[in-house]
Motif scaffolding. Structure first.
Motif, PDB file in Angstrom:
ATOM      1  N   LEU A  75      -9.882 -14.505  -2.436  1.00 14.97           N
ATOM      2  CA  LEU A  75     -11.505 -14.038  -1.822  1.00 14.97           C
ATOM      3  C   LEU A  75     -10.163 -12.637  -0.839  1.00 14.97           C
ATOM      4  N   LYS A  76     -10.591 -11.833  -0.847  1.00 12.63           N
ATOM      5  CA  LYS A  76      -9.602 -10.892   0.539  1.00 12.63           C
ATOM      6  C   LYS A  76     -10.216 -10.170   0.988  1.00 12.63           C
ATOM      7  N   THR A  77      -9.879  -9.693   1.980  1.00  7.35           N
ATOM      8  CA  THR A  77     -10.342  -8.270   3.145  1.00  7.35           C
ATOM      9  C   THR A  77      -9.985  -7.406   2.398  1.00  7.35           C
ATOM     10  N   THR A  78     -10.917  -7.039   3.316  1.00  6.34           N
ATOM     11  CA  THR A  78     -11.385  -4.682   2.786  1.00  6.34           C
ATOM     12  C   THR A  78     -11.583  -4.029   3.915  1.00  6.34           C
ATOM     13  N   ALA A  79     -11.307  -5.165   4.808  1.00  7.92           N
ATOM     14  CA  ALA A  79     -10.352  -3.902   6.512  1.00  7.92           C
ATOM     15  C   ALA A  79      -9.830  -3.112   6.346  1.00  7.92           C
ATOM     16  N   PRO A  80      -9.938  -1.976   7.235  1.00  8.12           N
ATOM     17  CA  PRO A  80      -9.047  -1.205   6.565  1.00  8.12           C
ATOM     18  C   PRO A  80      -7.440  -1.047   7.218  1.00  8.12           C
ATOM     19  N   HIS A  81      -7.659  -2.023   8.376  1.00 12.30           N
ATOM     20  CA  HIS A  81      -6.267  -2.294   8.942  1.00 12.30           C
ATOM     21  C   HIS A  81      -6.491  -3.601   8.623  1.00 12.30           C
ATOM     22  N   LEU A  82      -6.433  -4.074   7.658  1.00 11.38           N
ATOM     23  CA  LEU A  82      -5.447  -5.286   6.811  1.00 11.38           C
ATOM     24  C   LEU A  82      -5.467  -5.061   5.726  1.00 11.38           C
ATOM     25  N   ARG A  83      -6.398  -3.864   4.906  1.00 12.99           N
ATOM     26  CA  ARG A  83      -6.147  -4.234   3.478  1.00 12.99           C
ATOM     27  C   ARG A  83      -4.586  -3.433   2.756  1.00 12.99           C
ATOM     28  N   HIS A  84      -3.960  -4.328   1.685  1.00 11.03           N
ATOM     29  CA  HIS A  84      -2.797  -3.372   1.135  1.00 11.03           C
ATOM     30  C   HIS A  84      -1.476  -4.542   2.585  1.00 11.03           C
ATOM     31  N   ARG A  85      -2.554  -5.706   3.319  1.00 12.32           N
ATOM     32  CA  ARG A  85      -1.488  -6.086   4.145  1.00 12.32           C
ATOM     33  C   ARG A  85      -1.541  -7.681   3.785  1.00 12.32           C
ATOM     34  N   ALA A  86      -1.338  -8.207   2.802  1.00 12.75           N
ATOM     35  CA  ALA A  86      -1.099  -9.985   2.356  1.00 12.75           C
ATOM     36  C   ALA A  86      -0.462 -10.222   3.334  1.00 12.75           C
ATOM     37  N   ASP A  87       0.453  -9.623   3.950  1.00  9.62           N
ATOM     38  CA  ASP A  87       1.791 -10.742   5.066  1.00  9.62           C
ATOM     39  C   ASP A  87       0.841 -10.922   5.796  1.00  9.62           C
ATOM     40  N   LEU A  88      -0.106 -10.748   6.374  1.00  5.90           N
ATOM     41  CA  LEU A  88      -1.094 -11.695   6.990  1.00  5.90           C
ATOM     42  C   LEU A  88      -1.699 -12.001   7.296  1.00  5.90           C
ATOM     43  N   GLY A  89      -1.946 -12.329   5.890  1.00  6.95           N
ATOM     44  CA  GLY A  89      -2.787 -13.822   5.230  1.00  6.95           C
ATOM     45  C   GLY A  89      -4.114 -13.219   5.494  1.00  6.95           C
ATOM     46  N   GLY A  90      -4.373 -12.369   4.700  1.00  6.22           N
ATOM     47  CA  GLY A  90      -5.755 -11.611   4.364  1.00  6.22           C
ATOM     48  C   GLY A  90      -6.323 -12.328   3.355  1.00  6.22           C
ATOM     49  N   VAL A  91      -5.294 -13.141   2.199  1.00  2.68           N
ATOM     50  CA  VAL A  91      -5.916 -12.867   0.895  1.00  2.68           C
ATOM     51  C   VAL A  91      -5.760 -14.429   0.478  1.00  2.68           C
ATOM     52  N   ARG A  92      -7.192 -14.891  -0.248  1.00  2.00           N
ATOM     53  CA  ARG A  92      -5.983 -16.387  -0.796  1.00  2.00           C
ATOM     54  C   ARG A  92      -6.866 -16.516  -2.239  1.00  2.00           C
ATOM     55  N   LEU A  93      -5.831 -16.629  -2.987  1.00  2.00           N
ATOM     56  CA  LEU A  93      -5.886 -17.087  -4.338  1.00  2.00           C
ATOM     57  C   LEU A  93      -6.265 -18.076  -4.870  1.00  2.00           C
ATOM     58  N   ASP A  94      -6.261 -18.182  -6.595  1.00  2.00           N
ATOM     59  CA  ASP A  94      -6.091 -19.136  -7.195  1.00  2.00           C
ATOM     60  C   ASP A  94      -7.648 -20.001  -6.576  1.00  2.00           C
ATOM     61  N   LEU A  95      -8.551 -19.575  -6.265  1.00  2.00           N
ATOM     62  CA  LEU A  95      -9.416 -20.957  -5.941  1.00  2.00           C
ATOM     63  C   LEU A  95     -10.995 -21.167  -6.628  1.00  2.00           C
ATOM     64  N   ALA A  96     -10.291 -22.462  -6.916  1.00  2.00           N
ATOM     65  CA  ALA A  96     -10.522 -23.131  -8.614  1.00  2.00           C
ATOM     66  C   ALA A  96     -12.126 -23.551  -8.332  1.00  2.00           C
ATOM     67  N   ASP A  97     -12.684 -23.631  -6.734  1.00  2.00           N
ATOM     68  CA  ASP A  97     -14.340 -24.405  -6.989  1.00  2.00           C
ATOM     69  C   ASP A  97     -15.159 -24.149  -5.482  1.00  2.00           C
ATOM     70  N   GLU A  98     -16.515 -24.531  -5.837  1.00  2.00           N
ATOM     71  CA  GLU A  98     -17.206 -23.882  -4.771  1.00  2.00           C
ATOM     72  C   GLU A  98     -16.189 -24.387  -2.863  1.00  2.00           C
ATOM     73  N   GLU A  99     -15.552 -25.609  -3.264  1.00  2.00           N
ATOM     74  CA  GLU A  99     -15.095 -26.350  -1.786  1.00  2.00           C
ATOM     75  C   GLU A  99     -14.123 -25.439  -1.539  1.00  2.00           C
ATOM     76  N   GLN A 100     -13.790 -24.705  -2.485  1.00  2.00           N
ATOM     77  CA  GLN A 100     -12.274 -23.832  -1.850  1.00  2.00           C
ATOM     78  C   GLN A 100     -12.423 -22.599  -1.513  1.00  2.00           C
ATOM     79  N   VAL A 101     -13.609 -21.894  -1.466  1.00  2.00           N
ATOM     80  CA  VAL A 101     -14.428 -20.533  -1.471  1.00  2.00           C
ATOM     81  C   VAL A 101     -14.392 -21.366   0.073  1.00  2.00           C
ATOM     82  N   ARG A 102     -14.972 -22.203   0.257  1.00  2.00           N
ATOM     83  CA  ARG A 102     -15.768 -21.607   1.348  1.00  2.00           C
ATOM     84  C   ARG A 102     -15.055 -22.473   2.418  1.00  2.00           C
ATOM     85  N   ARG A 103     -13.647 -23.162   2.188  1.00  2.00           N
ATOM     86  CA  ARG A 103     -12.788 -23.932   3.131  1.00  2.00           C
ATOM     87  C   ARG A 103     -11.552 -21.455   3.353  1.00  2.00           C
TER      88      ARG A 103
END
Length: 1021
Positions: free
Chosen positions: A838-866
């Protein structure tokens, strides 16, 4: 003023100045109804034989009907072009669209009959070949794809024009005539023929300026001083071998000679031809001088006068008029605001410059866009103390000033096959046509070294330079130049250092460097400098301070014979007994001889010397390059009439006397007092030809280890480029690329995108013919072509269109599903399949993983919602985040791939690691498109962070083969479809097996002009 046609507006963009085979210029333009008298006059000067060959029967004169038909065109189905000199026709060509039966037709018929007529006096100049290039480009623009021509068998010259053009063609013989069919689609052969003709023509046009048989200096005052008088003296004292004339309308009628040089009030008073005119009059008098030169048949101009584009818009217009006026008479122009030209060849001896001393002859060609830099460079090559040993001189020198006409590209064409030039040095403040310069530089560098220093890198283009706008950063341009084999240096000191080494020493076979000398410390400094430059130094050999010349000879001989070394650097300091007393000069000469003789036994390895306080050694090493002193001609100075210089019209730019004084001082020339002793007086040149020493292998000596090693490192890199260039890379064919389907898809997208309509050439123009450079445009700052396509160019494709287009070139993009709510994110994850990102695509956040706009390896629905809730809370709501759900890619290294079409340089492919390496550090590699397999491999390995791709610190190496294939596919896409003006793939995750493209954007626009693939033409003003 040209008149519009009755069916279509006058196509001004078809006008072009073309350099012909003999170096002269013709102006090509559409024929209009106003040209009736010119056509009749032209036809009257054509021989009966040529008329017969054109019309297949005697045709002594044109009827009124003929004149009307040949001057009235619709510029679509009936087109006529004329080649003109001085406003008069010298040749014509026309086409008439026909159908399959040969009858007149309109579009969509795509065939046309073509016919030429060239005035007999201009046969052999390549006029018909040039006109064929231009009429073919016009025809392609108007939808004509084939030419047919009927030629009498006796007209062998015309048949050769068609057969040599390089187009796909068929020939048949029917009813006593040769019938030719030409396919007008450019081929590799037709482009090669065109470029070869361009090289020969432009080289000859420069040769006419550098090797004239006669020179007239216009604007020579009777009294000493002033620009014109100085240049006249420099020409005379330098030993010019041709006829020399002084011209000034203010000369008294009874004045026939000035210091032994014939003097005339006008060019018309000169008996015989004048090949070159040096113009040194105020700018407002230059137009009348140009007209006078044109009327006399002068072949070229060197305009020293200032007061042009360097002063602003008014001067820029004056500069345009100067070039147009000169070209109309078939003349080329160096300048205005030029420092002049020099040719040291023994059979020419031309010093038509403000340099007071004729440089010694040598193997270096020198081009500069700055007079002051030209003075400095000539001085450094001329002097033999206080710096690098002046072991060589120059073959030719051109200081182009505002380079309104003759540019560095033209001089490169000349140097390419000039047997007197082994190394080319260039100081450039702007590049008017980077695409062409890159092509010429690559070809030149494959034959001889080309060293370039760029000025005005951060201050923009100097006033007076007309250049195309470019969005490429300086670093990007430098990378592209290095790709073309150019040796890029940063200072004029480095320019001379590299030039002197390359002019007299062989290229090293590799990076291994042997170091020997009589100073351990200097040897260690040299060792460290080698490491810093990426060379592979061997441990320094210390001969101790007691080493004799024989010791140096033996050590150098062993080092040169060692197969483990590719070059040798000799370090030398004064011996103790030399520093304390006499004999230093003799000892230096002995050491120089020892080094020279040792080096002569191993001519395949370069030798350099680093010396400290051994001016005598530097002197001795270059002794063989000394020519006889060139005594200046002497004459008693005449008393100057008050105000005569001003009345004579001689140009005297502000600060000129100071510039000449500085030139004399830097070159070591004696200051002229106007009086000389009797034994110095002379009435003519005192140059004594010497044996050709320019080809001797002399050893360059440097006063610092860093300078010597830097020059050597450039030679090593250049030698490596030469070896690689000898084996051309391959542009692979990919069976899964659907070029035709992609072309149809692009056409459909552009047709549905009105925003792209204004991005290509203006309506009615042909994209194959450029209309010349923009004026005063500079380079944008930055570290790479991140935004070089520009947000205002073309139309940005949506995600679906982007993915569909890239898929046709075998570049799949992992699908990202927008999710405006947590429920939508969960639903998308179910469809895609866990785990997801799950990641952001807003222009000011795009390609800025250092700002915390990306969540990886979400294995189930609960993790996606969180994760969704965390992003919304962190950035202020889902509308600010614009989240998307994407399938997880295999772990790897994040990279980016970009391609843009720069309006000046053309299509450029860039690669780097995503994030801070590329954005903060500018760690990107660049190549011109099309990219071959060797280029793709080099791009990946040339970024500073490349070790991260090859298993740095125990990490698993990633699949660089797949990454190379991706680069090649993007290159093919942009090369096949010029409508694709920008592509960005970011991030591209390179895993141990395969690559995953997680984000992509594509911008389309109508193709920009490509003057490098159109007919030969000079830049237009």
């Amino acid at each position: 003023m040209q008149s519009p046609s009755d069916r279509h507006e006058y196509p001004a963009h078809w006008e072009a100045d073309v350099v012909l085979r003999d170096g002269g210029i013709t102006h090509v333009r559409p024929i209009t109804e106003d040209d009736a008298e010119r056509l009749v006059s032209f036809y009257e000067q054509v021989s009966d034989e040529s008329k017969y060959l054109r019309f297949f029967s005697p045709y002594p004169r044109l009827s009124a009907k003929d004149v009307h038909r040949f001057t009235h065109h619709d510029y679509v189905d009936r087109v006529g072009l004329a080649a003109t000199v001085g406003g008069e026709f010298i040749a014509t060509v026309r086409y008439d669209r026909v159908d399959a039966t040969g009858m007149p037709a309109s579009s969509p018929a795509d065939e046309a009959e073509v016919a030429f007529l060239v005035q007999d006096a201009h046969h052999g100049r390549g006029v018909a070949s040039a006109l064929l290039e231009h009429i073919a480009a016009v025809a392609r623009e108007r939808g004509v794809r084939r030419f047919t021509a009927e030629v009498l068998p006796a007209n062998t010259k015309m048949i050769k024009v068609f057969t040599d053009a390089g187009y796909a063609q068929k020939r048949s013989f029917e009813d006593g005539v040769v019938r030719l069919h030409l396919d007008l689609e450019p081929t590799d052969r037709s482009l090669a023929v065109q470029q070869a003709r361009e090289q020969r023509a432009e080289a000859r046009s420069v040769r006419r300026l550098l090797a004239p048989g006669s020179v007239a200096v216009v604007g020579v005052s009777r009294g000493r001083g002033g620009v014109g008088r100085s240049v006249l003296e420099h020409l005379r004292d330098g030993g010019f071998t041709g006829a020399l004339h002084a011209v000034n309308p203010s000369f008294p009628e009874d004045l026939t000679e000035l210091d032994g040089v014939p003097a005339r009030r006008s060019l018309a008073g000169i008996d015989g031809p004048v090949d070159l005119a040096v113009v040194a009059v105020p700018a407002d008098r230059v137009p009348e001088v140009v007209d006078e030169c044109g009327a006399h048949g002068v072949q070229g101009l060197v305009v020293l006068s200032a007061g042009y584009a360097e002063l602003g818009p008014e001067g820029r217009e004056r500069q345009r008029q100067l070039v147009r006026r000169a070209r109309a008479f078939g003349m080329r122009v160096i300048g205005p605001n030029a420092f002049g030209v020099v040719n040291t060849a023994a059979d020419v001896r031309l010093n038509a410059s403000l340099a007071p001393e004729m440089p010694r002859a040598g193997r270096i060609g020198l081009f500069t866009q700055s007079g002051a830099i030209g003075v400095a460079l000539l001085s450094r090559l001329h002097r033999r103390d206080g710096g690098v040993t002046g072991v060589t001189g120059v073959s030719t020198f051109v200081s182009a000033g505002n380079r309104a006409d003759v540019s560095g590209n033209d001089v490169l064409q000349y140097w390419y096959d000039d047997p007197e030039t082994d190394v080319a040095l260039m100081y450039l403040e702007s590049i008017g046509n980077p695409r062409k310069f890159n092509r010429l530089a690559r070809r030149t560098a494959a034959a001889k070294p080309l060293v370039v220093v760029q000025g005005a890198r951060h201050s923009g283009v100097p006033q007076g330079h007309a250049v195309r706008a470019t969005r490429l950063s300086h670093d990007t341009v430098s990378a592209l130049l290095r790709q073309a084999g150019v040796i890029r240096v940063d200072t004029i000191t480095e320019l001379v250092d590299a030039g002197l080494l390359l002019a007299r020493q062989p290229l090293p076979a590799g990076p291994r460097v042997a170091i020997l000398g009589n100073s351990e410390s200097l040897g260690l400094l040299t060792y460290d400098a080698c490491l810093a430059e990426g060379l592979e130094p061997l441990p320094p050999l210390d001969l101790t301070t007691a080493a004799t010349p024989d010791d140096f000879h033996r050590a150098l001989s062993r080092a040169l014979a060692d197969p483990g070394s590719d070059a040798v650097v000799v370090t030398a300091i004064p011996r103790i007994d030399e520093a304390a007393g006499d004999g230093g000069t003799a000892a230096d000469a002995a050491l120089a001889e020892a080094l020279r003789t040792a080096g002569a036994d191993a001519p395949d390895k370069p030798v350099l010397v680093v010396h400290v306080e051994l001016g005598g050694l530097a002197e001795a090493l270059s002794a063989a390059a000394v020519t006889a002193p060139q005594a200046r001609a002497a004459a008693e100075a005449r008393p100057e009439d008050a105000g005569e210089a001003a009345a004579s019209g001689e140009a005297a730019p502000a600060g000129d006397s100071a510039l000449r004084q500085d030139a004399r001082q830097q070159s070591g020339a004696p200051q002229s007092s106007g009086q000389q002793s009797t034994d110095q007086q002379s009435t003519g040149p005192q140059y004594t030809p010497q044996p050709d020493e320019t080809r001797l292998r002399l050893i360059p000596a440097y006063p610092a280890a860093e300078r010597a090693v830097r020059a050597l490192a450039e030679a090593v890199r250049y030698a490596g480029w030469r070896r690689d260039a000898a084996e051309a890379g391959r542009v692979p064919e990919f069976e899964d690329i659907d070029e035709k389907e992609a072309a149809s898809f692009i056409d459909m997208l552009l047709a549905d995108a009105p925003g792209a309509a204004g991005t290509g050439p203006a309506a009615g123009t042909r994209p194959t013919v450029g209309t010349g450079p923009a004026v005063g445009a500079g380079s944008a700052a930055g570290t790479g072509p991140a935004a070089e396509a520009g947000p205002d160019v073309g139309v940005e494709l949506g995600p679906e269109e982007t993915h569909a287009l890239l898929r046709r070139y075998g570049v799949p993009v992992r699908r990202a599903v927008p999710a405006g709510t947590a429920d939508e994110a969960v639903a998308a994850a179910r469809r895609i399949g866990f785990p997801v990102a799950l990641k952001t695509t807003a222009p000011h956040l795009r390609h800025r993983a250092d700002l915390g706009g990306v969540r990886l390896d979400l294995a189930d629905e609960e993790q996606v919602r969180r994760a969704f809730a965390e992003l919304a809370e962190l950035f202020g709501g889902a509308e600010q985040v614009r989240p998307v759900v994407q399938q997880m890619a295999p772990r790897g290294v994040d990279t980016l791939v970009r391609a843009v079409i720069d309006p000046a340089a053309g299509p450029v492919l860039s690669f780097g690691l995503a994030g801070a390496p590329s954005q903060l550090l500018g760690d990107l590699s660049h190549r011109l498109i099309p990219v071959a397999d060797r280029d793709a491999a080099a791009m990946i390995r040339s970024v500073r962070t490349a070790p991260l791709l090859f298993g740095w610190r125990g990490a698993a190496p990633v699949d660089t083969d797949a990454l190379e294939r991706l680069l090649l596919r993007v290159s093919r896409l942009v090369d096949d479809h010029p409508e694709v003006v920008a592509v960005t793939l970011e991030p591209v995750v390179v895993a141990p097996r395969g690559v995953s493209v997680l984000g992509a954007s594509v911008r389309l626009a109508h193709p920009p002009a490509r003057d490098d693939q159109g007919p030969r033409t000079l830049p237009q003003y």
